[in-house]
Scaffold this motif. Sequence first.
Motif, PDB file in Angstrom:
ATOM      1  N   VAL A   4       0.846  -1.199   0.000  1.00  0.00           N
ATOM      2  CA  VAL A   4       0.000   0.000   0.000  1.00  0.00           C
ATOM      3  C   VAL A   4       0.880   1.247   0.000  1.00  0.00           C
ATOM      4  O   VAL A   4       0.641   2.194  -0.758  1.00  0.00           O
ATOM      5  N   GLU A   5       1.927   1.263   0.809  1.00  0.00           N
ATOM      6  CA  GLU A   5       2.853   2.400   0.852  1.00  0.00           C
ATOM      7  C   GLU A   5       3.592   2.563  -0.477  1.00  0.00           C
ATOM      8  O   GLU A   5       3.806   3.684  -0.937  1.00  0.00           O
ATOM      9  N   VAL A   6       3.956   1.461  -1.095  1.00  0.00           N
ATOM     10  CA  VAL A   6       4.632   1.517  -2.397  1.00  0.00           C
ATOM     11  C   VAL A   6       3.692   2.141  -3.429  1.00  0.00           C
ATOM     12  O   VAL A   6       4.102   3.022  -4.202  1.00  0.00           O
ATOM     13  N   MET A   7       2.445   1.715  -3.472  1.00  0.00           N
ATOM     14  CA  MET A   7       1.490   2.239  -4.439  1.00  0.00           C
ATOM     15  C   MET A   7       1.186   3.722  -4.199  1.00  0.00           C
ATOM     16  O   MET A   7       0.950   4.471  -5.134  1.00  0.00           O
ATOM     17  N   PRO A  11       2.543   6.100  -7.680  1.00  0.00           N
ATOM     18  CA  PRO A  11       1.218   5.816  -8.240  1.00  0.00           C
ATOM     19  C   PRO A  11       1.232   5.396  -9.701  1.00  0.00           C
ATOM     20  O   PRO A  11       0.273   4.800 -10.178  1.00  0.00           O
ATOM     21  N   ASP A  12       2.320   5.689 -10.415  1.00  0.00           N
ATOM     22  CA  ASP A  12       2.404   5.292 -11.818  1.00  0.00           C
ATOM     23  C   ASP A  12       3.858   4.987 -12.179  1.00  0.00           C
ATOM     24  O   ASP A  12       4.776   5.189 -11.387  1.00  0.00           O
ATOM     25  N   GLN A  13       4.052   4.497 -13.384  1.00  0.00           N
ATOM     26  CA  GLN A  13       5.383   4.091 -13.834  1.00  0.00           C
ATOM     27  C   GLN A  13       6.349   5.276 -13.891  1.00  0.00           C
ATOM     28  O   GLN A  13       7.524   5.155 -13.551  1.00  0.00           O
ATOM     29  N   GLU A  14       5.857   6.439 -14.293  1.00  0.00           N
ATOM     30  CA  GLU A  14       6.706   7.621 -14.395  1.00  0.00           C
ATOM     31  C   GLU A  14       7.266   8.020 -13.036  1.00  0.00           C
ATOM     32  O   GLU A  14       8.431   8.414 -12.924  1.00  0.00           O
TER      33      GLU A  14
END
Length: 52
Positions: A4-7, A11-14
């Motif tokens: 959850v913290e990673v996401m 939030p996106d590849q960039e």
Amino acid sequence: MNIVEVMQRFPDQEACIAHLEKVRWGNKSSCPHCESPKVVRKSEKGVNRVGR
């Protein structure tokens, strides 16, 4: 750090790529072959693709 913290942090590849570039090069990027500081991001100069 859990998933959850990673996401939330990436939030996106960039966002993930930007973080990895900062960790790798800081504010000074260079060519991995000749170490020249004259480099551009692959998304610049009409090339629109994600680089590693």
